[in-house]
Write an enzyme that holds these catalytic residues in place. Sequence first.
Site, PDB file in Angstrom:
ATOM      1  N   HIS A 123       8.724 -65.300 -73.612  1.00  0.00           N
ATOM      2  CA  HIS A 123       8.855 -66.546 -72.841  1.00  0.00           C
ATOM      3  C   HIS A 123       8.140 -67.715 -73.506  1.00  0.00           C
ATOM      4  O   HIS A 123       7.881 -68.727 -72.851  1.00  0.00           O
ATOM      5  CB  HIS A 123       8.357 -66.332 -71.405  1.00  0.00           C
ATOM      6  CG  HIS A 123       9.223 -65.380 -70.624  1.00  0.00           C
ATOM      7  ND1 HIS A 123       8.812 -64.732 -69.479  1.00  0.00           N
ATOM      8  CD2 HIS A 123      10.507 -64.970 -70.840  1.00  0.00           C
ATOM      9  CE1 HIS A 123       9.808 -63.967 -69.027  1.00  0.00           C
ATOM     10  NE2 HIS A 123      10.834 -64.085 -69.846  1.00  0.00           N
ATOM     11  N   CYS A 134      14.542 -83.141 -82.385  1.00  0.00           N
ATOM     12  CA  CYS A 134      14.652 -82.577 -83.744  1.00  0.00           C
ATOM     13  C   CYS A 134      14.108 -81.154 -83.828  1.00  0.00           C
ATOM     14  O   CYS A 134      14.135 -80.548 -84.881  1.00  0.00           O
ATOM     15  CB  CYS A 134      13.935 -83.474 -84.757  1.00  0.00           C
ATOM     16  SG  CYS A 134      12.127 -83.411 -84.637  1.00  0.00           S
ATOM     17  N   CYS A 152       7.185 -86.879 -80.168  1.00  0.00           N
ATOM     18  CA  CYS A 152       7.289 -86.175 -81.448  1.00  0.00           C
ATOM     19  C   CYS A 152       6.784 -87.068 -82.588  1.00  0.00           C
ATOM     20  O   CYS A 152       7.273 -88.202 -82.751  1.00  0.00           O
ATOM     21  CB  CYS A 152       8.755 -85.796 -81.683  1.00  0.00           C
ATOM     22  SG  CYS A 152       9.028 -85.023 -83.286  1.00  0.00           S
TER      23      CYS A 152
HETATM   24  P1  OAD Z   1       4.387 -61.403 -61.717  1.00  0.00           P
HETATM   25  O1  OAD Z   1       3.420 -62.359 -61.113  1.00  0.00           O
HETATM   26  O2  OAD Z   1       5.776 -61.389 -61.192  1.00  0.00           O
HETATM   27  O3  OAD Z   1       3.829 -59.915 -61.579  1.00  0.00           O
HETATM   28  C1  OAD Z   1       2.524 -59.591 -61.944  1.00  0.00           C
HETATM   29  C2  OAD Z   1       2.343 -58.096 -61.776  1.00  0.00           C
HETATM   30  O4  OAD Z   1       1.036 -57.770 -62.202  1.00  0.00           O
HETATM   31  C3  OAD Z   1       2.504 -57.589 -60.347  1.00  0.00           C
HETATM   32  O5  OAD Z   1       3.335 -56.430 -60.346  1.00  0.00           O
HETATM   33  C4  OAD Z   1       1.060 -57.238 -59.933  1.00  0.00           C
HETATM   34  O6  OAD Z   1       1.017 -56.130 -59.037  1.00  0.00           O
HETATM   35  C5  OAD Z   1       0.433 -56.878 -61.262  1.00  0.00           C
HETATM   36  N1  OAD Z   1      -1.017 -57.087 -61.360  1.00  0.00           N
HETATM   37  C6  OAD Z   1      -1.759 -58.068 -60.803  1.00  0.00           C
HETATM   38  N2  OAD Z   1      -3.047 -57.980 -61.189  1.00  0.00           N
HETATM   39  C7  OAD Z   1      -3.133 -56.915 -62.029  1.00  0.00           C
HETATM   40  C8  OAD Z   1      -4.189 -56.298 -62.780  1.00  0.00           C
HETATM   41  N3  OAD Z   1      -5.432 -56.788 -62.753  1.00  0.00           N
HETATM   42  N4  OAD Z   1      -3.895 -55.211 -63.533  1.00  0.00           N
HETATM   43  C9  OAD Z   1      -2.622 -54.709 -63.565  1.00  0.00           C
HETATM   44  N5  OAD Z   1      -1.592 -55.246 -62.886  1.00  0.00           N
HETATM   45  C10 OAD Z   1      -1.821 -56.322 -62.128  1.00  0.00           C
HETATM   46  O7  OAD Z   1       4.340 -61.652 -63.285  1.00  0.00           O
HETATM   47  P2  OAD Z   1       5.391 -61.217 -64.412  1.00  0.00           P
HETATM   48  O8  OAD Z   1       5.980 -59.890 -64.110  1.00  0.00           O
HETATM   49  O9  OAD Z   1       4.743 -61.424 -65.703  1.00  0.00           O
HETATM   50  O10 OAD Z   1       8.404 -66.380 -66.478  1.00  0.00           O
HETATM   51  O11 OAD Z   1       6.500 -62.332 -64.205  1.00  0.00           O
HETATM   52  C11 OAD Z   1       7.566 -62.400 -65.093  1.00  0.00           C
HETATM   53  C12 OAD Z   1       7.912 -63.839 -65.392  1.00  0.00           C
HETATM   54  O12 OAD Z   1       8.069 -64.573 -64.152  1.00  0.00           O
HETATM   55  C13 OAD Z   1       6.832 -64.620 -66.125  1.00  0.00           C
HETATM   56  O13 OAD Z   1       6.868 -64.426 -67.516  1.00  0.00           O
HETATM   57  C14 OAD Z   1       7.186 -66.042 -65.772  1.00  0.00           C
HETATM   58  C15 OAD Z   1       7.456 -65.872 -64.298  1.00  0.00           C
HETATM   59  O14 OAD Z   1       8.282 -66.841 -63.736  1.00  0.00           O
HETATM   60  C16 OAD Z   1       8.507 -67.552 -67.128  1.00  0.00           C
HETATM   61  O15 OAD Z   1       7.614 -68.363 -67.136  1.00  0.00           O
HETATM   62  C17 OAD Z   1       9.814 -67.733 -67.816  1.00  0.00           C
END
Ligand code: OAD
Length: 251
Positions: A123, A134, A152
């Site tokens: 991401h 550009c 830019c």
């Molecule tokens: P989420 O916020 O959707 O999920 C975070 C996960 O981490 C959840 O399943 C929590 O249970 C878990 N969690 C929280 N604290 C933790 C800890 N200390 N140790 C282990 N696990 C823990 O985040 P992502 O799955 O990364 O996209 O979300 C995916 C994408 O959605 C991101 O990359 C972003 C967002 O919109 C973009 O920005 C394009």
Amino acid sequence: MSNIDNELIVKAAEYIYRAKNLIVFTGAGMSADSGIPTFRGEDGLWNRYRPEDLATLDAFLSDPVKVWRWYLWRISRLKSVKPHKGYNVLSRWYRIGILKYVITQNVDGLFIESGIDKVIELHGNILRARCTSCRYSSPIDKLDRSSLPIICPRCYGLMRPDVVWFGEPLNPSILDKAYQLARESDVMLVIGTSGVVYPAAYIPYIAKESGSKVIEINVEESMITEISDIFIGLRAAEALTYIDKYLSRYR
Ligand code: OAD
């Protein structure tokens, strides 16, 4: 740690010890132990802000100053953040050849900071900007931020954060490489992702279909848990430290 957790940690360490091609796949939960908020869940960013106001191209083009302010605020919070001990464990595994590649949805650059250079940032990276005209790309701290939006230095076009926004496709060659790594893995360690954002969430499924063992670390069950061979319900830093402790007994 309960006996059940302990047994799962020992089993995970065994899989990792025997792995020829260990790939780590992470989400925001990996960075949570360094103090970076996740997206979903109680304290998640998308609980406090509307993604459609801040994380889409339309939002940026209609108010680039507002979007830049939000990103610069997130970047400023990163200044005091350091990779936690779980990153140190993964970085050590990488140096000694156990860990082959990291695929992350995180944009905070913490894997690179922890010394792992084989990282796919699906991401993008919040510490970089790229030109909407550009496509010139630069670390944010090399750009003039005295007035917003950032312009830019090459063509005077509008610079944007070098991250993937909602509704935007991922870079196809980066995604292909991630899929290929998933297919070739024999153990995939999935850390701290809800598994709801596609196409990233296909990655553990591709690994599983290709015969890989899937180990998941998450404080709660996720969309990935149904295909996990081992689910470790602990925080990322704690779980990785425990696994490393058992792994060191094999070495
Ligand atoms: P989420 O916020 O959707 O999920 C975070 C996960 O981490 C959840 O399943 C929590 O249970 C878990 N969690 C929280 N604290 C933790 C800890 N200390 N140790 C282990 N696990 C823990 O985040 P992502 O799955 O990364 O996209 O979300 C995916 C994408 O959605 C991101 O990359 C972003 C967002 O919109 C973009 O920005 C394009």
